[in-house]
Design a protein around this motif. Structure first.
Motif, short mmCIF file in Angstrom:
data_model
loop_
_atom_site.label_atom_id
_atom_site.label_comp_id
_atom_site.label_asym_id
_atom_site.label_seq_id
_atom_site.Cartn_x
_atom_site.Cartn_y
_atom_site.Cartn_z
N ILE A 1 -4.01 -9.83 -1.36
CA ILE A 1 -3.15 -8.58 -1.60
C ILE A 1 -3.01 -7.81 -0.51
CG2 ILE A 1 -2.86 -6.53 -3.05
CD1 ILE A 1 -4.32 -8.26 -5.20
N LEU A 2 -4.06 -7.36 0.54
CA LEU A 2 -4.06 -6.80 1.52
C LEU A 2 -3.98 -7.88 2.75
CD1 LEU A 2 -6.41 -3.76 1.12
CD2 LEU A 2 -3.94 -3.90 0.78
N ARG A 3 -3.02 -7.82 3.50
CA ARG A 3 -2.99 -8.79 4.38
C ARG A 3 -2.66 -8.23 6.08
NH1 ARG A 3 2.14 -12.23 1.55
NH2 ARG A 3 1.38 -11.68 -0.59
N GLY B 1 0.52 -3.15 -2.81
CA GLY B 1 -0.95 -3.03 -2.55
C GLY B 1 -1.54 -1.74 -2.67
N THR C 1 -4.59 -1.06 -4.48
CA THR C 1 -5.60 -2.08 -4.03
C THR C 1 -6.32 -1.47 -2.61
OG1 THR C 1 -4.42 -4.01 -4.87
CG2 THR C 1 -6.15 -4.47 -3.15
N GLY D 1 1.13 -5.72 1.25
CA GLY D 1 -0.29 -5.92 1.87
C GLY D 1 -0.20 -5.45 3.31
N HIS E 1 -8.16 -7.34 5.31
CA HIS E 1 -7.42 -8.45 4.24
C HIS E 1 -8.29 -8.29 2.88
CE1 HIS E 1 -4.91 -10.93 7.16
NE2 HIS E 1 -5.76 -10.12 7.89
#
Ligand SMILES: Nc1ncnc2c1ncn2[C@@H]1O[C@H](COP(=O)(O)OP(=O)(O)O)[C@@H](O)[C@H]1O
Ligand SMILES: [Mg+2]
Lengths: 251, 422
Positions: free
Chosen positions: A16-18, A39, A42, A222, A8
């Motif tokens: 953004i990252l989940r 993402g 990211t 994400g 995350h």
């Protein structure tokens, strides 16, 4: 090679990252595709160690090391390489001299002796020929005044010079004509070995004609929401991302 | 009844300063004394001193006690030079083995007629005129080209010592030389240094001056260079300010001939609570000349800098090409700079440009370099060195480059060699 678990990350409070999971083994090539804003960059930035991103959960193991605890430069020294989606221009810092500094700092980190100027220059000649980068560009300031395609080729040149264990290519193919694409693919394929791995982030299936992936992942909101073989890339090319979006309305 | 007036700060400041030992015209001296008395120290309303407050200097309790002897050899930038050394208020080494075509005298030995003083005033010059103790005066004869540089070393030592000197260089027609002026301090505590140097370039003369400021301690440093250029002369000044608690440089160039070239090149690197102020003026009085000015600075920690560059082009000075640029990088969160380039152009057929930038280090560039395995420290140094490179590149004297490299690596942990081509 690398194992990403439940990652995350947010920036300015925006997640953004989940909960991203991904495992890449030595010898493999993984492609990551996904709509704009999913993402992808990211992920690449977080792995390279850009510190604007706050990691709230998850872990990343890279060759037995806790990647997230390493500095950016130590990640590179351990063999991680990121070809940037948007390489920066650094006026006044010459390409070859900065690479020589990089190579020698990496060698010092590993307890190896510095590369002699002569050996270094022959490496420059060999690798710039491989990616068909004009040797004049190799000695110019980093990316300064380079065309979009030259910047991308310079990324691959640097990758070839540094010979990483894991290369992450962030849309290196975007904006390239077919010849440039072939050159980029040649650089990546040259690096391929049972000990190395690559993560190729791309929008287009066409790069995957040249760099054949073992796995194709779809990154959306994400998360990796779908994984398949190289045929998944063709399917995405044909059908777009809407069917993915529909299947995952509230990831 | 007599009114009792408290002495002004300027009077108190000058109280213990010895009178000038130089032979200066009575009316000049009187005019300087009068201005100092009337105007005192400039305050913050005076534009030229707005960002360089003089309070701490005004309250110095200066004197000129005989200082303990020092060995200066260690401070010599090169042995291959004609060297003159001043410690505080006195000359401690005066080169004797000079070639034909060059004449030197201690400033204290010059006759009234031998001075060629330019008409320019400031409180710094006035203090210098009224209290100068010595200096170097040099004549380079027609057509003579010196192969070795002339080196002037000014070393301050002790506490609240005044070092006030005046130098004069006269380059006759077709002569050519290089001068290295360096400034050091040995544990200086609140010393006051005021050095005025005048350079007179006759027709077709060529002079290159490298000024190196590397004073440790807590000294206050004032350097004034006044330059007069005649037809087809070529003058270049490089000012490298690498250390110094409080430094003010005033450079005034009168381009009073056609076909002249003028180069002002400056680098200032500061940290701690250093304050470095560069004021320059290039006055294009005649047509068909080029001037090129580039000053760059990197300020760390709480240090402050000032740049003020004026270029005048007088009404009949057509076909002037004047370029001026000042660029600054602030690497300390509390560092600051005031930059003011000024062009005043009264002729119509001229090509002038000026610009000033203040920025931070490009963090994207740092990250990019780190992502290739370069440590953050090296990455910062690479980007900073690249920023300063165009100033450093203009230094033509190899011994000055060597000196610069030494100071950069010692004081700033920089290594210029990473930029050199194999
Ligand atoms: N520096 C940033 N500040 C704020 N938001 C950002 C920043 N970088 C990326 N984002 C946001 O994060 C999301 C993902 O971006 P990115 O990783 O670049 O996507 P992709 O590479 O998949 O197109 C986007 O919504 C983007 O606007
Ligand atoms: Mg992207």
């Amino acid at each position: 090679m690398i194992t990403i678990k439940n990652l995350h990350a947010n920036i300015d409070g925006k997640e953004i990252l989940r909960g991203l999971n991904l495992t890449v083994k030595a010898g493999e090539v993984h492609a990551i595709m996904g709509p704009n804003g999913a993402g992808k960059s990211t992920l690449a930035s977080v792995l390279a160690g850009r510190d604007e991103y706050v990691i709230t959960e998850g872990e990343v193991e890279f060759q037995g090391l806790d990647l997230l605890s390493l500095s950016t430069e130590d990640r590179a020294r351990e063999g991680l390489f990121l070809a940037f989606q948007y390489p920066v221009e650094i006026p006044g810092v010459s390409n070859v001299n900065f690479l020589r500094t990089a190579i020698n700092e990496i060698r010092a980190y590993k307890g190896q002796e510095s590369l002699s100027a002569k050996d270094f220059m022959s490496l420059v000649r060999e690798k710039s020929a491989l990616v068909e980068l004009d040797s004049k560009l190799a000695s110019r300031s980093v990316n300064e005044g380079f065309s979009g395609g030259e910047k991308k080729r310079n990324e691959i040149f640097q990758m070839a010079m540094l010979a990483p264990k894991l290369a992450i290519l962030d849309e290196t193919d975007s904006g390239l004509d077919i010849d440039a694409l072939r050159i980029v693919a040649k650089g990546v394929n040259q690096l391929k070995s049972p000990d190395n791995a690559a993560i190729v982030i791309t929008h287009y299936q066409r790069l995957l004609d040249y760099i054949v992936p073992d796995f194709v992942h779809v990154l959306y909101k994400g998360q990796i929401v779908k994984t398949g073989g190289k045929e998944l890339a063709l399917e995405l090319e044909e059908k777009g991302y809407d069917w993915i979006k529909e299947a995952h309305p509230t990831v | 009844m007599e009114q009792i007036v408290a002495p002004s700060k300027m009077e108190t400041f000058r109280r213990n300063l010895p009178v000038s030992l130089l032979k200066i015209k009575k009316e000049d001296l009187a005019a300087s004394n009068e201005r100092l008395l009337l105007n005192g120290f400039p305050n913050s309303r005076t534009e030229a001193w707005k960002y360089s407050r003089l309070n701490r200097i005004a309250s110095l309790n200066l004197n000129t006690i005989t200082s303990s002897p020092i060995s200066w050899e260690h401070y010599s930038v090169t042995n291959e030079a004609y060297t003159f050394v001043f410690q505080n208020d006195r000359c401690i080494h005066f080169s004797q083995d000079l070639p034909d075509g060059i004449m030197v005298k201690e400033a204290a030995h010059l006759s009234l007629e031998e001075w060629k003083t330019l008409d320019i005033n400031s409180h710094v010059i006035d203090i210098n005129k009224t209290h100068a103790q010595n200096g170097l005066c040099l004549w380079l004869r027609k057509g003579v080209s010196l192969t070795k540089p002339v080196q002037l070393i000014f070393i301050s030592s002790g506490t609240e010592q005044a070092a006030i000197h005046r130098n004069q260089f006269i380059l006759e027609k077709n002569s050519k030389m290089e001068v290295i002026i360096s400034h050091f301090s040995i544990d200086g505590q609140k010393n006051y240094k005021n050095i005025v140097s005048e350079f007179h370039l006759e027709e077709n003369a060529c002079l290159s001056v490298n000024k190196l400021q590397n004073e440790e301690g807590e000294d206050f440093h004032f350097s004034t260079e006044n330059i007069h250029q005649k037809n087809n002369s070529n003058f270049s000044l490089t000012t490298l300010t690498l250390n110094g608690n409080w430094v003010r440089n005033d450079v005034n160039v009168f381009v009073d001939g056609e076909g002249c070239e003028t180069f002002l090149n400056g680098a200032y690197l500061s940290k701690g609570i250093q304050h470095i102020d560069n004021h320059t003026t290039i006055d294009h009085m005649k047509p068909n000349c080029n001037s090129y000015e580039l000053y760059k600075g990197v300020m760390d920690e709480k240090s402050t800098a000032v740049f003020n560059g004026k270029v005048f082009v007088r009404p009949d000075a057509q076909k002037i090409a004047a370029f001026q640029s000042n660029a600054n990088v602030l690497i300390g969160d509390e560092a600051s700079v005031n930059s003011k380039p000024e062009l005043e152009i009264y002729a119509d057929d001229v090509k002038c440009s000026h610009g000033s930038t203040i920025g931070q280090l490009d963090e994207e560039a740092i990250f990019y370099l780190q992502s290739r395995g370069i440590s953050e420290k090296t990455a910062r140094r690479l980007v900073l060195t690249a920023f300063m490179q165009d100033v450093f590149e203009k230094i033509t004297s190899p011994v000055v480059v060597t000196f610069l490299n030494q100071v950069l690596s010692k004081r700033f942990n920089w290594d210029l060699s990473v930029l050199e081509e194999d």
